[in-house]
Motif scaffolding. Structure first.
Motif, PDB file in Angstrom:
ATOM      1  N   MET A  39       0.847  -1.205   0.000  1.00 38.89           N
ATOM      2  CA  MET A  39       0.000   0.000   0.000  1.00 38.89           C
ATOM      3  C   MET A  39       0.883   1.256   0.000  1.00 38.89           C
ATOM      4  SD  MET A  39      -3.118   1.068   2.556  1.00 38.89           S
ATOM      5  CE  MET A  39      -2.093   1.311   4.002  1.00 38.89           C
ATOM      6  N   LYS A  40       0.452   2.259  -0.737  1.00 34.29           N
ATOM      7  CA  LYS A  40       1.199   3.512  -0.835  1.00 34.29           C
ATOM      8  C   LYS A  40       0.283   4.687  -0.513  1.00 34.29           C
ATOM      9  CE  LYS A  40       4.071   6.176  -4.062  1.00 34.29           C
ATOM     10  NZ  LYS A  40       4.632   6.234  -5.436  1.00 34.29           N
ATOM     11  N   ILE A  41       0.747   5.593   0.329  1.00 33.01           N
ATOM     12  CA  ILE A  41      -0.024   6.793   0.684  1.00 33.01           C
ATOM     13  C   ILE A  41       0.751   8.019   0.241  1.00 33.01           C
ATOM     14  CG2 ILE A  41      -1.052   8.158   2.525  1.00 33.01           C
ATOM     15  CD1 ILE A  41      -1.351   5.624   4.158  1.00 33.01           C
ATOM     16  N   ILE A  42       0.114   8.857  -0.564  1.00 31.86           N
ATOM     17  CA  ILE A  42       0.731  10.088  -1.071  1.00 31.86           C
ATOM     18  C   ILE A  42       0.014  11.275  -0.438  1.00 31.86           C
ATOM     19  CG2 ILE A  42       1.301  11.445  -3.112  1.00 31.86           C
ATOM     20  CD1 ILE A  42       0.989   8.839  -4.740  1.00 31.86           C
ATOM     21  N   THR A  43       0.759  12.121   0.242  1.00 31.85           N
ATOM     22  CA  THR A  43       0.191  13.313   0.864  1.00 31.85           C
ATOM     23  C   THR A  43       0.238  14.474  -0.126  1.00 31.85           C
ATOM     24  OG1 THR A  43       0.954  12.588   3.042  1.00 31.85           O
ATOM     25  CG2 THR A  43       0.329  14.894   2.818  1.00 31.85           C
ATOM     26  N   LEU A  44      -0.887  15.171  -0.262  1.00 28.35           N
ATOM     27  CA  LEU A  44      -0.987  16.295  -1.194  1.00 28.35           C
ATOM     28  C   LEU A  44      -1.054  17.609  -0.423  1.00 28.35           C
ATOM     29  CD1 LEU A  44      -3.772  14.824  -3.526  1.00 28.35           C
ATOM     30  CD2 LEU A  44      -1.294  14.490  -3.698  1.00 28.35           C
ATOM     31  N   GLY A  45      -0.299  18.601  -0.859  1.00 32.21           N
ATOM     32  CA  GLY A  45      -0.347  19.903  -0.208  1.00 32.21           C
ATOM     33  C   GLY A  45       0.978  20.638  -0.356  1.00 32.21           C
ATOM     34  N   LYS A  46       1.070  21.790   0.251  1.00 30.18           N
ATOM     35  CA  LYS A  46       2.296  22.590   0.155  1.00 30.18           C
ATOM     36  C   LYS A  46       3.492  21.877   0.770  1.00 30.18           C
ATOM     37  CE  LYS A  46       0.097  27.141  -0.008  1.00 30.18           C
ATOM     38  NZ  LYS A  46      -0.164  28.407   0.715  1.00 30.18           N
ATOM     39  N   THR A  47       3.231  21.062   1.788  1.00 30.21           N
ATOM     40  CA  THR A  47       4.325  20.292   2.401  1.00 30.21           C
ATOM     41  C   THR A  47       4.139  18.800   2.102  1.00 30.21           C
ATOM     42  OG1 THR A  47       3.105  20.126   4.504  1.00 30.21           O
ATOM     43  CG2 THR A  47       4.630  21.977   4.252  1.00 30.21           C
ATOM     44  N   GLY A  48       3.351  18.502   1.095  1.00 30.72           N
ATOM     45  CA  GLY A  48       3.087  17.116   0.743  1.00 30.72           C
ATOM     46  C   GLY A  48       4.257  16.469   0.021  1.00 30.72           C
ATOM     47  N   ASP A  49       4.137  15.169  -0.213  1.00 30.60           N
ATOM     48  CA  ASP A  49       5.219  14.456  -0.896  1.00 30.60           C
ATOM     49  C   ASP A  49       4.836  14.081  -2.326  1.00 30.60           C
ATOM     50  OD1 ASP A  49       3.337  12.525  -0.325  1.00 30.60           O
ATOM     51  OD2 ASP A  49       4.633  11.332   0.968  1.00 30.60           O
ATOM     52  N   GLN A  50       3.884  14.833  -2.889  1.00 34.42           N
ATOM     53  CA  GLN A  50       3.550  14.628  -4.295  1.00 34.42           C
ATOM     54  C   GLN A  50       4.766  15.004  -5.153  1.00 34.42           C
ATOM     55  OE1 GLN A  50       1.960  17.202  -2.530  1.00 34.42           O
ATOM     56  NE2 GLN A  50       3.155  18.852  -3.425  1.00 34.42           N
ATOM     57  N   PRO A  51       4.898  14.427  -6.352  1.00 31.98           N
ATOM     58  CA  PRO A  51       6.102  14.641  -7.174  1.00 31.98           C
ATOM     59  C   PRO A  51       6.124  15.962  -7.943  1.00 31.98           C
ATOM     60  CG  PRO A  51       4.635  13.140  -8.289  1.00 31.98           C
ATOM     61  CD  PRO A  51       4.013  13.416  -6.952  1.00 31.98           C
ATOM     62  N   PHE A  52       5.411  16.952  -7.486  1.00 34.82           N
ATOM     63  CA  PHE A  52       5.447  18.284  -8.105  1.00 34.82           C
ATOM     64  C   PHE A  52       5.165  19.320  -7.025  1.00 34.82           C
ATOM     65  CE2 PHE A  52       1.404  16.124  -8.942  1.00 34.82           C
ATOM     66  CZ  PHE A  52       0.508  16.941  -8.278  1.00 34.82           C
ATOM     67  N   LYS A  53       5.572  20.552  -7.302  1.00 29.32           N
ATOM     68  CA  LYS A  53       5.455  21.618  -6.311  1.00 29.32           C
ATOM     69  C   LYS A  53       4.065  22.237  -6.326  1.00 29.32           C
ATOM     70  CE  LYS A  53       7.970  25.767  -4.789  1.00 29.32           C
ATOM     71  NZ  LYS A  53       9.074  26.705  -5.123  1.00 29.32           N
ATOM     72  N   ILE A  54       3.530  22.510  -5.142  1.00 30.64           N
ATOM     73  CA  ILE A  54       2.237  23.190  -5.015  1.00 30.64           C
ATOM     74  C   ILE A  54       2.449  24.473  -4.221  1.00 30.64           C
ATOM     75  CG2 ILE A  54      -0.089  23.082  -4.055  1.00 30.64           C
ATOM     76  CD1 ILE A  54      -0.065  20.090  -4.488  1.00 30.64           C
ATOM     77  N   THR A  55       2.075  25.613  -4.811  1.00 32.40           N
ATOM     78  CA  THR A  55       2.295  26.913  -4.159  1.00 32.40           C
ATOM     79  C   THR A  55       1.026  27.747  -4.010  1.00 32.40           C
ATOM     80  OG1 THR A  55       2.832  27.919  -6.291  1.00 32.40           O
ATOM     81  CG2 THR A  55       4.667  27.028  -5.010  1.00 32.40           C
ATOM     82  N   GLY A  56      -0.095  27.285  -4.554  1.00 30.76           N
ATOM     83  CA  GLY A  56      -1.332  28.067  -4.516  1.00 30.76           C
ATOM     84  C   GLY A  56      -1.729  28.465  -3.106  1.00 30.76           C
ATOM     85  N   ILE A  57      -2.127  29.740  -2.938  1.00 25.25           N
ATOM     86  CA  ILE A  57      -2.457  30.243  -1.600  1.00 25.25           C
ATOM     87  C   ILE A  57      -3.704  29.575  -1.023  1.00 25.25           C
ATOM     88  CG2 ILE A  57      -1.383  32.486  -2.025  1.00 25.25           C
ATOM     89  CD1 ILE A  57      -4.188  33.626  -2.539  1.00 25.25           C
ATOM     90  N   GLY A  58      -4.498  28.948  -1.873  1.00 24.96           N
ATOM     91  CA  GLY A  58      -5.720  28.303  -1.391  1.00 24.96           C
ATOM     92  C   GLY A  58      -5.520  26.844  -1.024  1.00 24.96           C
ATOM     93  N   VAL A  59      -4.276  26.368  -1.098  1.00 30.70           N
ATOM     94  CA  VAL A  59      -3.983  24.965  -0.790  1.00 30.70           C
ATOM     95  C   VAL A  59      -3.352  24.880   0.592  1.00 30.70           C
ATOM     96  CG1 VAL A  59      -2.731  22.888  -1.494  1.00 30.70           C
ATOM     97  CG2 VAL A  59      -3.632  24.459  -3.226  1.00 30.70           C
ATOM     98  N   SER A  60      -3.855  23.966   1.409  1.00 26.47           N
ATOM     99  CA  SER A  60      -3.318  23.781   2.766  1.00 26.47           C
ATOM    100  C   SER A  60      -1.984  23.050   2.724  1.00 26.47           C
ATOM    101  CB  SER A  60      -4.311  22.983   3.609  1.00 26.47           C
ATOM    102  OG  SER A  60      -5.572  23.633   3.678  1.00 26.47           O
ATOM    103  N   LYS A  61      -1.251  23.129   3.840  1.00 21.22           N
ATOM    104  CA  LYS A  61       0.044  22.432   3.907  1.00 21.22           C
ATOM    105  C   LYS A  61      -0.156  20.929   3.731  1.00 21.22           C
ATOM    106  CE  LYS A  61       2.474  25.823   6.776  1.00 21.22           C
ATOM    107  NZ  LYS A  61       3.190  26.051   8.072  1.00 21.22           N
ATOM    108  N   THR A  62      -1.101  20.385   4.473  1.00 20.37           N
ATOM    109  CA  THR A  62      -1.493  18.990   4.293  1.00 20.37           C
ATOM    110  C   THR A  62      -2.955  19.021   3.875  1.00 20.37           C
ATOM    111  OG1 THR A  62       0.051  18.240   6.009  1.00 20.37           O
ATOM    112  CG2 THR A  62      -1.710  16.716   5.360  1.00 20.37           C
ATOM    113  N   HIS A  63      -3.191  18.930   2.593  1.00 19.28           N
ATOM    114  CA  HIS A  63      -4.524  19.195   2.043  1.00 19.28           C
ATOM    115  C   HIS A  63      -5.352  17.920   1.867  1.00 19.28           C
ATOM    116  CE1 HIS A  63      -6.949  22.283  -0.222  1.00 19.28           C
ATOM    117  NE2 HIS A  63      -7.580  21.164  -0.556  1.00 19.28           N
ATOM    118  N   ALA A  64      -4.731  16.891   1.310  1.00 22.02           N
ATOM    119  CA  ALA A  64      -5.454  15.649   1.030  1.00 22.02           C
ATOM    120  C   ALA A  64      -4.459  14.496   0.920  1.00 22.02           C
ATOM    121  CB  ALA A  64      -6.253  15.790  -0.264  1.00 22.02           C
TER     122      ALA A  64
END
Length: 214
Positions: free
Chosen positions: A1-26
Motif C-alpha cells: 500500500m502507498k499513501i501520497i500526501t498532497l499539499g504545500k508540504t506534501g510528498d507529491q512529485p510536483f510543487k504546489i504553491t497556490g495560496i488556497g492549498v493547505s500544507k497537508t490538504h489531502a
C-alpha cells in the motif's frame, strides 16, 4: 500500500504553491489491489474531483472517494489559488500524453455536439419556411377566390409570428451552443499541475500548452 500526501508540504512529485492549498490538504491511498482512494484532510478550501459527464466539481470528504488514474483533482480552486492535476501525475510525473489525448477526445465530443445543434437548428428553420410557404400560397389562393379574406391574411401572419417564436423557444440553438462552450472550458485545463492555464482549441488539438510547453 502507498499513501501520497498532497499539499504545500506534501510528498507529491510536483510543487504546489497556490495560496488556497493547505500544507497537508489531502491524501491519495493506492492499496495492494490497485484501488485509488482520495480523501480530504479537513483542508480550508476543500478537495474536489471533476464529474467526467458534466464537468462539474464534486467535493470529496475525509471519508474518501475511489478514483482512477485519469481522475481530475482540484485542491482548493481550479485557478492560480489552487492546484489542478490528473491523478496519473502522482505516479507518472511529467508525462502528459494520456491527459492530452483525453482532452482531444473530449474536444471531438464537443465538436460533434455543436454540429448536431447546427443541424437541428437548420431543420427547424427549414420546417418553419415550408410551413410559411404552404400557408402563404394557400392564403393567396383563398384571397383570389374570396376578396373578404383580408382579415384572414392578418391572422395568418400573426399566427406565423407566434409559430416562429414558439419554435425558437422550443429549440434554443444559441442557448445550447452557450452550454457547450461553457462545458468545453471545464475540460480545457492544462494537465501540468504547475500551470493554471485554460488551453485553446488549437492547443488541445496540437497536444501542447502554449505557455508551459507541456
Amino acid at each position: 500500500m502507498k499513501i501520497i500526501t498532497l499539499g504545500k508540504t506534501g510528498d507529491q512529485p510536483f510543487k504546489i504553491t497556490g495560496i488556497g492549498v493547505s500544507k497537508t490538504h489531502a491524501t491519495v491511498t493506492i492499496d495492494d489491489y490497485g484501488r485509488w482512494i482520495l480523501a480530504d484532510c479537513n483542508s480550508t478550501n476543500g478537495t474536489f474531483v471533476r464529474n467526467e459527464s458534466t464537468g462539474e466539481l464534486m467535493r470529496v470528504g475525509p471519508e474518501g472517494m475511489q478514483i482512477s488514474e485519469m481522475t481530475f483533482i482540484v485542491l482548493g480552486a481550479d485557478n492560480s489559488a489552487g492546484c489542478c492535476f490528473y491523478a496519473k501525475q502522482l505516479v507518472s510525473p511529467g508525462d502528459y500524453v494520456d491527459e492530452h489525448l483525453y482532452m482531444r477526445n473530449k474536444k471531438l465530443e464537443f465538436d460533434q455536439e455543436e454540429e448536431k445543434v447546427a443541424r437541428n437548428a437548420k431543420r427547424v428553420r427549414i420546417t418553419i419556411f415550408v410551413i410559411m410557404l404552404a400557408f402563404t400560397i394557400g392564403t393567396i389562393i383563398w384571397q383570389i377566390l374570396d376578396e373578404s379574406a383580408t382579415k384572414m391574411m392578418f391572422n395568418f401572419y400573426r399566427g406565423i409570428s407566434l409559430l416562429t417564436m414558439g419554435a425558437t423557444t422550443f429549440y434554443d440553438a444559441q442557448g445550447k451552443r452557450s452550454k457547450i462552450i461553457k462545458k468545453r472550458k471545464l475540460f480545457s485545463q492544462c494537465p501540468n499541475p504547475e500551470c493554471d492555464r485554460k488551453l485553446t482549441s488549437d492547443e488541445i488539438e496540437n497536444l501542447k500548452c502554449g505557455r508551459c510547453q507541456k
